[in-house]
Design a protein around this motif. Structure first.
Motif, PDB file in Angstrom:
ATOM      1  N   LEU A 162     -12.111 -29.359 -25.148  1.00 57.90           N
ATOM      2  CA  LEU A 162     -10.727 -29.392 -24.676  1.00 57.90           C
ATOM      3  C   LEU A 162     -10.593 -28.596 -23.383  1.00 57.90           C
ATOM      4  CD1 LEU A 162      -8.621 -28.965 -27.947  1.00 57.90           C
ATOM      5  CD2 LEU A 162      -9.268 -31.056 -26.762  1.00 57.90           C
ATOM      6  N   ARG A 163      -9.871 -29.159 -22.417  1.00 54.53           N
ATOM      7  CA  ARG A 163      -9.688 -28.495 -21.123  1.00 54.53           C
ATOM      8  C   ARG A 163      -8.213 -28.234 -20.813  1.00 54.53           C
ATOM      9  NH1 ARG A 163     -13.953 -27.345 -21.914  1.00 54.53           N
ATOM     10  NH2 ARG A 163     -15.876 -27.737 -20.781  1.00 54.53           N
ATOM     11  N   ARG A 164      -7.324 -28.711 -21.678  1.00 50.11           N
ATOM     12  CA  ARG A 164      -5.890 -28.476 -21.442  1.00 50.11           C
ATOM     13  C   ARG A 164      -5.384 -27.485 -22.481  1.00 50.11           C
ATOM     14  NH1 ARG A 164      -3.292 -32.068 -17.936  1.00 50.11           N
ATOM     15  NH2 ARG A 164      -4.780 -33.527 -17.014  1.00 50.11           N
ATOM     16  N   GLY A 165      -5.811 -26.229 -22.304  1.00 51.54           N
ATOM     17  CA  GLY A 165      -5.468 -25.188 -23.261  1.00 51.54           C
ATOM     18  C   GLY A 165      -3.973 -24.977 -23.370  1.00 51.54           C
ATOM     19  N   ALA A 166      -3.541 -24.523 -24.555  1.00 49.39           N
ATOM     20  CA  ALA A 166      -2.116 -24.399 -24.818  1.00 49.39           C
ATOM     21  C   ALA A 166      -1.587 -22.990 -24.593  1.00 49.39           C
ATOM     22  CB  ALA A 166      -1.831 -24.823 -26.263  1.00 49.39           C
ATOM     23  N   GLY A 167      -2.454 -22.004 -24.341  1.00 46.92           N
ATOM     24  CA  GLY A 167      -2.001 -20.626 -24.208  1.00 46.92           C
ATOM     25  C   GLY A 167      -1.351 -20.339 -22.875  1.00 46.92           C
ATOM     26  N   PRO A 168      -0.886 -19.080 -22.685  1.00 45.59           N
ATOM     27  CA  PRO A 168      -0.150 -18.732 -21.460  1.00 45.59           C
ATOM     28  C   PRO A 168      -1.003 -18.756 -20.212  1.00 45.59           C
ATOM     29  CG  PRO A 168      -0.539 -16.786 -22.811  1.00 45.59           C
ATOM     30  CD  PRO A 168      -0.949 -17.955 -23.639  1.00 45.59           C
ATOM     31  N   PHE A 169      -2.315 -18.620 -20.361  1.00 41.58           N
ATOM     32  CA  PHE A 169      -3.208 -18.773 -19.220  1.00 41.58           C
ATOM     33  C   PHE A 169      -3.855 -20.149 -19.336  1.00 41.58           C
ATOM     34  CE2 PHE A 169      -3.021 -14.172 -19.816  1.00 41.58           C
ATOM     35  CZ  PHE A 169      -2.610 -13.779 -18.559  1.00 41.58           C
ATOM     36  N   ARG A 170      -3.311 -21.079 -18.643  1.00 42.29           N
ATOM     37  CA  ARG A 170      -3.762 -22.465 -18.751  1.00 42.29           C
ATOM     38  C   ARG A 170      -5.197 -22.644 -18.276  1.00 42.29           C
ATOM     39  NH1 ARG A 170      -1.187 -26.713 -20.991  1.00 42.29           N
ATOM     40  NH2 ARG A 170      -1.722 -28.001 -19.225  1.00 42.29           N
ATOM     41  N   SER A 171      -5.641 -21.755 -17.415  1.00 37.85           N
ATOM     42  CA  SER A 171      -6.949 -21.921 -16.784  1.00 37.85           C
ATOM     43  C   SER A 171      -8.104 -21.450 -17.653  1.00 37.85           C
ATOM     44  CB  SER A 171      -6.997 -21.140 -15.461  1.00 37.85           C
ATOM     45  OG  SER A 171      -6.714 -19.766 -15.689  1.00 37.85           O
ATOM     46  N   ALA A 172      -7.831 -20.783 -18.774  1.00 39.32           N
ATOM     47  CA  ALA A 172      -8.901 -20.155 -19.550  1.00 39.32           C
ATOM     48  C   ALA A 172      -9.987 -21.134 -19.953  1.00 39.32           C
ATOM     49  CB  ALA A 172      -8.315 -19.471 -20.786  1.00 39.32           C
ATOM     50  N   ALA A 173      -9.606 -22.361 -20.282  1.00 33.61           N
ATOM     51  CA  ALA A 173     -10.586 -23.340 -20.760  1.00 33.61           C
ATOM     52  C   ALA A 173     -11.479 -23.856 -19.643  1.00 33.61           C
ATOM     53  CB  ALA A 173      -9.870 -24.519 -21.430  1.00 33.61           C
ATOM     54  N   HIS A 174     -11.148 -23.579 -18.390  1.00 34.53           N
ATOM     55  CA  HIS A 174     -11.938 -24.086 -17.273  1.00 34.53           C
ATOM     56  C   HIS A 174     -12.817 -23.021 -16.627  1.00 34.53           C
ATOM     57  CE1 HIS A 174      -9.075 -27.570 -17.141  1.00 34.53           C
ATOM     58  NE2 HIS A 174     -10.202 -28.185 -16.847  1.00 34.53           N
ATOM     59  N   LEU A 175     -12.711 -21.794 -17.073  1.00 33.81           N
ATOM     60  CA  LEU A 175     -13.424 -20.708 -16.392  1.00 33.81           C
ATOM     61  C   LEU A 175     -14.863 -20.605 -16.880  1.00 33.81           C
ATOM     62  CD1 LEU A 175     -10.826 -17.800 -16.195  1.00 33.81           C
ATOM     63  CD2 LEU A 175     -11.313 -19.611 -14.552  1.00 33.81           C
ATOM     64  N   GLY A 176     -15.779 -20.557 -15.921  1.00 36.46           N
ATOM     65  CA  GLY A 176     -17.181 -20.371 -16.234  1.00 36.46           C
ATOM     66  C   GLY A 176     -17.606 -18.928 -16.106  1.00 36.46           C
ATOM     67  N   VAL A 177     -16.659 -18.009 -16.078  1.00 34.86           N
ATOM     68  CA  VAL A 177     -16.951 -16.586 -15.967  1.00 34.86           C
ATOM     69  C   VAL A 177     -15.957 -15.856 -16.855  1.00 34.86           C
ATOM     70  CG1 VAL A 177     -15.429 -16.328 -13.967  1.00 34.86           C
ATOM     71  CG2 VAL A 177     -17.232 -14.648 -14.355  1.00 34.86           C
ATOM     72  N   GLU A 178     -16.394 -14.789 -17.504  1.00 30.56           N
ATOM     73  CA  GLU A 178     -15.500 -13.973 -18.312  1.00 30.56           C
ATOM     74  C   GLU A 178     -14.922 -12.885 -17.421  1.00 30.56           C
ATOM     75  OE1 GLU A 178     -13.208 -12.968 -21.219  1.00 30.56           O
ATOM     76  OE2 GLU A 178     -14.772 -14.420 -21.701  1.00 30.56           O
ATOM     77  N   PRO A 179     -13.650 -12.980 -17.049  1.00 32.13           N
ATOM     78  CA  PRO A 179     -13.092 -12.010 -16.102  1.00 32.13           C
ATOM     79  C   PRO A 179     -12.913 -10.644 -16.741  1.00 32.13           C
ATOM     80  CG  PRO A 179     -11.365 -13.453 -16.907  1.00 32.13           C
ATOM     81  CD  PRO A 179     -12.658 -13.983 -17.463  1.00 32.13           C
TER      82      PRO A 179
ATOM     83  N   LYS B 234     -13.617 -10.785  -5.278  1.00 30.86           N
ATOM     84  CA  LYS B 234     -12.454 -11.429  -4.639  1.00 30.86           C
ATOM     85  C   LYS B 234     -12.480 -12.941  -4.837  1.00 30.86           C
ATOM     86  CE  LYS B 234     -13.351  -9.592  -0.634  1.00 30.86           C
ATOM     87  NZ  LYS B 234     -14.398  -8.652  -1.089  1.00 30.86           N
ATOM     88  N   THR B 235     -13.659 -13.548  -4.775  1.00 30.76           N
ATOM     89  CA  THR B 235     -13.757 -14.994  -4.970  1.00 30.76           C
ATOM     90  C   THR B 235     -13.298 -15.380  -6.370  1.00 30.76           C
ATOM     91  OG1 THR B 235     -15.620 -15.121  -3.426  1.00 30.76           O
ATOM     92  CG2 THR B 235     -15.309 -16.970  -4.922  1.00 30.76           C
ATOM     93  N   ILE B 236     -13.696 -14.613  -7.366  1.00 28.64           N
ATOM     94  CA  ILE B 236     -13.277 -14.880  -8.742  1.00 28.64           C
ATOM     95  C   ILE B 236     -11.771 -14.722  -8.861  1.00 28.64           C
ATOM     96  CG2 ILE B 236     -13.387 -13.987 -11.106  1.00 28.64           C
ATOM     97  CD1 ILE B 236     -16.346 -13.342 -10.552  1.00 28.64           C
ATOM     98  N   GLU B 237     -11.220 -13.676  -8.263  1.00 31.44           N
ATOM     99  CA  GLU B 237      -9.782 -13.429  -8.365  1.00 31.44           C
ATOM    100  C   GLU B 237      -8.982 -14.554  -7.709  1.00 31.44           C
ATOM    101  OE1 GLU B 237     -10.222  -8.547  -8.419  1.00 31.44           O
ATOM    102  OE2 GLU B 237      -9.874  -9.602  -6.535  1.00 31.44           O
ATOM    103  N   ALA B 238      -9.416 -14.991  -6.533  1.00 29.00           N
ATOM    104  CA  ALA B 238      -8.722 -16.100  -5.861  1.00 29.00           C
ATOM    105  C   ALA B 238      -8.903 -17.402  -6.631  1.00 29.00           C
ATOM    106  CB  ALA B 238      -9.248 -16.251  -4.435  1.00 29.00           C
ATOM    107  N   GLY B 239     -10.117 -17.640  -7.141  1.00 23.70           N
ATOM    108  CA  GLY B 239     -10.374 -18.865  -7.892  1.00 23.70           C
ATOM    109  C   GLY B 239      -9.563 -18.952  -9.177  1.00 23.70           C
ATOM    110  N   MET B 240      -9.342 -17.814  -9.828  1.00 23.88           N
ATOM    111  CA  MET B 240      -8.523 -17.812 -11.039  1.00 23.88           C
ATOM    112  C   MET B 240      -7.085 -18.205 -10.728  1.00 23.88           C
ATOM    113  SD  MET B 240      -9.977 -14.380 -12.896  1.00 23.88           S
ATOM    114  CE  MET B 240      -8.612 -14.277 -14.041  1.00 23.88           C
ATOM    115  N   ILE B 241      -6.561 -17.707  -9.605  1.00 22.04           N
ATOM    116  CA  ILE B 241      -5.192 -18.080  -9.219  1.00 22.04           C
ATOM    117  C   ILE B 241      -5.124 -19.572  -8.934  1.00 22.04           C
ATOM    118  CG2 ILE B 241      -3.388 -17.747  -7.484  1.00 22.04           C
ATOM    119  CD1 ILE B 241      -4.480 -14.883  -7.116  1.00 22.04           C
TER     120      ILE B 241
END
Length: 920
Positions: free
Chosen positions: A84-101, A130-137
């Motif tokens: 699943l890639r369309r997560g239901a939680g408040p951070f929608r991007s969590a399911a797409h991240l390949g890094v644990e922030p 910085k790349t991770i921080e910008a990519g998460m946004i």
């Protein structure tokens, strides 16, 4: 059925298959994803144009014919969650991240969520992420449906790195737009199209796009979301490229609706005007210098800057970085090598003495510094520079930036030994010096600097370190590389310089990953643009850099977020009796070290670099044994002026730290929600469990234990899966780990790693569409077995819940969640993780196929009666999700609840399993 009748989350039938409605991208259009497919398979329909009308559909229950084993049930449960890639939680991007922030990396995201138009200057230290921080946004805005198109603007040497980072860490495929590739990208486009309208995601070279004609086209078609890396290189006061870059950014920033993320590790390098221009891109009211409270509050909404000590101490994130071990490595010049420095300086003094006129004396001054810098690097660099001197005259304006490494962040052509001014009376003296340099270069075994390097490399190798040796000039790097290749024959020793194209540099470095014993020799063309932390953990500064920030950038290639070694080493070499190194240490290195110890910040050479270079020359001549060296130049008050310049730089840093430190946001309030979201989608334990089981099902010998990690063999996977992974560069056998911080040379495999993502998609798609997968038989969706894990006959339903989600009046989005409900003969037994855990209790025995069929058919008949409980559970999950969203919103904006979450019913029953209690 018309688009107006369709809602996000609906199931429809079209073109002979079933689809899930994702949304409505435009009038009369519907975006859909195959019911049994992945996000990559999503397409857009115009329903009124379909030959066979689109109709509503319903999800069919599993049947007895689709029965499978308990192992298959476990695989399907994990595979569904991980796909699943369309997560239901408040951070929608969590399911797409390949890094644990890390916690501190959430701060820019939280700041962005506070703003309707995202305008941030992220100025964290080198290596913090910085790349991770910008990519998460960016990923979050895409997954919230607020951004459809974006572009990254960066120096040319960073283009490939950005493309790779977006793909591997954020599951975004972007197109590189450079001078070399633009023509091929434009081929086939309509006259009314541009690259920036045809491609939704682009990474664009600043050098390509800054030209007047291209700038206008880009500004017209520029996406609404722009990231600018190395933003400080776009706002300086220089002419030419810097001015063109600033004009472009100013034009983009003038659109008040455009999201703009500016990234730089050096926002303030001593040029106050440039700094104000940078801030003015965020908000025009910040362009005027001010330090009043209202101005500071406005800036705090847009500016985040953390140094390494802030992260390690204030946030308790010492584990995020390796332990740094620094060392100074002095060596002593002897014999001919020491005499050669004196001979070259004496030659330069003679040129200065004969210089006639102010311009000639200035050229003699800069020429001396340039030549002596090459002499201090290596005999090979000295010989090259002396030969270049025979070839022509260099201007002062061309020499100073190379000397002080002021090159706007690009290094592709600055590692060449500079030419210097030529006096017509010099030729005989030059040829004699060239011969002396050639003779020294031909005897590397006699070079005290090379001998010291080889001893240090041996010491580091004994600690299992993998070193990068940074040199200032190409000739030095090639000479050092040859010496190390001769000495360390069992090691893979590579040399990377500006002679190679950026693509060739990247390929040469990446190829070293297959060699466990490796040594890299490089010029500063690698101090930015290619992250080295996965392959190396030690830096040796073979040459002192004349700008302290370049040392930091070199070390930042290996000492950065994601470094897998527990320790990183940094070694600074210098000649303790070298007049050149001694002058640099006194005038530059020690001053910068003092400021760094006082403030935690590495500063560049002060803006008043003339006083520093003059003091540098004076210090060098004072160390000379030549009796005529002292009177060669008039230094006036050079040393006091240089000291004042450094002191001013220190005060500016302290003032900047006091004004711009970002301490307001504490993400601890929302971090629990983030962690719950990651656990819901599948954490490290679930990823490891699923991957091992899936590989065991689809192939023999696909994965095997190897010490504390695993080794995966991509070559034995089913053909379709193997080819898809080959396209992502995954071939042969690789060491992998599912742990967050794997050991060196072991790849981290998380939930969006291509191996996991493609296995999960394959398993989930195979269960829902058995004819669409290759390899072994696809997973079944039903089963029954005996177990001691339940006291009564229990039915476990594997569910896919769908929700519609609207945040702050934005478009309606689809959210999905994989979960389970369990029912015994008296009603509901467990839900969520507790229900899924019932599938993990080992079966105590098999059932006859006929018995399995009867149990499955009986359970199918009971599902209708479970529907009220399923609906109530879906409503409860919607309420929890709404509360999660509102908590995050309250933490970021301080507003009331505006999130709408509603379940789409009926829920999809993906799997149906009957657990028969084992008789005692």
């Amino acid at each position: 059925m018309t688009p107006a009748q369709l809602q996000t989350g609906d199931l429809v039938t079209a073109r002979g298959r079933e689809w899930i409605v994702l949304g409505k991208p435009g009038e009369g259009l519907v975006r859909v994803r195959p019911l049994s497919g992945s996000e990559e398979d999503a397409i857009t329909f115009a329903p009124t144009l379909e030959a066979v009308p689109m109709t509503t559909a319903s999800f069919t229950l599993p049947t007895a014919e689709q029965r499978d084993t308990q192992d298959a049930a476990r695989l399907l449960a994990d595979g569904l969650r991980l796909s699943l890639r369309r997560g239901a939680g408040p951070f929608r991007s969590a399911a797409h991240l390949g890094v644990e922030p890390r916690a501190y990396q959430l701060v820019p995201l939280l700041m962005a969520l506070r703003q309707d138009v995202k305008r941030l200057l992220i100025a964290d230290d080198v290596g913090i992420g910085k790349t991770i921080e910008a990519g998460m946004i960016l990923r979050e805005m895409m997954d919230r449906g607020e951004v459809d198109r974006f572009t990254v603007l960066c120096p040319p040497h960073l283009v490939e790195q950005w493309v790779e980072e977006l793909a591997t860490k954020f599951d975004i495929d972007a197109v590189a737009v450079t001078s070399a590739r633009a023509r091929s990208l434009e081929r086939g486009l309509a006259l009314s199209e541009s690259i920036f309208t045809a491609y939704l995601a682009t990474v664009v070279s600043l050098d390509y796009i800054k030209a007047e004609g291209r700038r206008a086209e880009f500004a017209r078609a520029c996406p609404s979301f722009v990231i600018v890396d190395e933003a400080h290189s776009c706002v300086g006061g220089g002419e030419g490229g810097t001015q063109q870059r600033y004009a472009l950014l100013r034009e983009l920033a003038d659109d008040p609706a455009r999201h703009l993320l500016l990234l730089t590790a050096t926002p303030h390098s001593g040029d106050q005007d440039a700094y104000q221009r940078l801030l003015g891109l965020l908000d025009p009211s910040l362009a005027a210098p001010d330090s009043g409270e209202p101005w500071r509050r406005r800036l705090a909404r847009h500016f985040v800057q953390r140094r390494r000590p802030d992260i390690q101490d204030g946030w308790g994130e010492a584990r995020a970085f390796a332990r740094a071990q620094t060392k100074e490595l002095p060596f002593e010049l002897t014999g001919a090598h020491q005499a050669f420095q004196e001979d070259v300086l004496d030659y330069c003094v003679g040129v200065a003495t004969r210089a006639d006129g102010e311009r000639a004396r200035r050229l003699a001054f800069w020429g001396t510094l340039a030549l002596m810098r090459c002499v201090g690097s290596s005999p090979a660099a000295a010989a090259s520079a002396l030969r270049n001197r025979l070839g022509g005259v260099a201007e002062e304006a061309a020499l100073e930036p190379i000397l002080m490494d002021e090159d706007e962040g690009t290094f592709s052509d600055t590692d060449v030994e500079p030419a210097t001014a030529l006096d017509t009376e010099e030729r005989d003296a030059l040829e004699a010096l060239i011969a002396a340099a050639d003779a020294l270069a031909a005897q590397p075994d006699e070079d005290p600097k090379l001998r010291a390097l080889i001893r240090e490399v041996k010491a580091l190798i004994a600690k299992d370190a993998r070193p990068v040796v940074f040199c200032r000039f190409i000739s030095t790097a090639e000479a050092v590389g040859a010496a190390l290749q001769s000495e360390f024959r069992k090691h893979d020793v590579e040399v990377v310089t500006g002679r190679l194209t950026p693509e060739e540099r990247r390929a040469r470095v990446e190829a070293m990953g297959d060699s466990p014993q490796r040594i890299l020799v490089a010029t500063d063309c690698l101090s930015e643009g290619i992250n080295l932390q996965m392959l190396f953990d030690a830096v040796i500064h073979y040459d002192l850099n004349w700008n302290p920030t370049r040392h930091q950038q070199r070390e930042g290639r290996v000492d950065r977020f994601g470094q897998q070694s527990e320790t990183v080493w940094s070694v600074m070499m210098f000649g303790e009796n070298s007049m050149i190194d001694g002058a640099v240490i006194d005038v530059i290195t020690e001053k910068a070290k003092r400021i760094r110890e006082a403030t935690g910040v590495t500063v560049p050479v002060p803006e008043d670099s003339a006083s520093v270079t003059t003091a540098l020359m004076q210090a060098m001549l004072l160390r000379s044994n030549s009796p005529r060296a002292q009177g060669a130049f008039d230094f006036g008050g050079a040393a006091p002026a240089a000291e004042t310049a450094w002191r001013d730089a220190e005060e500016m840093v302290k003032k900047s730290r006091a004004i711009f430190a970002q301490n307001a946001l504490k993400p601890d309030e929302v971090l629990p929600e983030w962690r719950r979201m990651r656990a819901l989608n599948g954490g490290a334990e679930e990823v490891e469990r699923f991957t091992r089981r899936a590989l065991s099902r689809v192939t023999q010998g696909g994965i095997a234990p190897e010490g504390q990690h695993w080794r995966v063999n991509y070559g034995v996977l089913p053909q379709r899966l193997r080819e898809r992974l080959e396209a992502r560069g995954l071939t042969g056998t690789r060491a992998i780990s599912f742990a967050d911080l794997p050991p060196p040379d072991v790849a981290h495999v998380g939930r969006v790693h291509p191996l996991v993502a493609m296995l999960a998609e394959t398993m989930a798609e195979g269960a829902l569409d058995p004819g669409g997968v290759d390899g072994d038989a696809p997973l079944g969706r039903a089963g029954a077995w005996r177990t001691r894990g339940v006291p009564k006959l229990t039915t476990v339903l594997l569910l896919r819940l769908r929700f519609t989600l609207v945040t702050s009046g934005r478009r309606k989005l689809l959210a999905e969640e994989a979960t389970a409900l369990a029912f015994d003969v008296d009603g509901e037994v467990a839900s969520g993780a507790d229900a899924l855990a019932l599938l993990e209790a080992d079966a105590s025995g098999n059932l006859d196929p006929a018995v399995i069929a009867r149990q499955v058919e009986g359970a199918r008949g009971r599902v209708e009666g479970y529907q009220p409980v399923i609906a109530a559970y879906a409503e409860d999950r919607a309420r929890v999700l709404r509360e999660d969203h509102d908590r995050v919103k309250s933490a970021t904006r301080g507003e009331g609840a505006t999130t709408e979450v509603a379940p789409v019913l009926p829920a999809d029953v993906i799997g149906l399993y009957v657990l028969v209690p084992e008789a005692n």
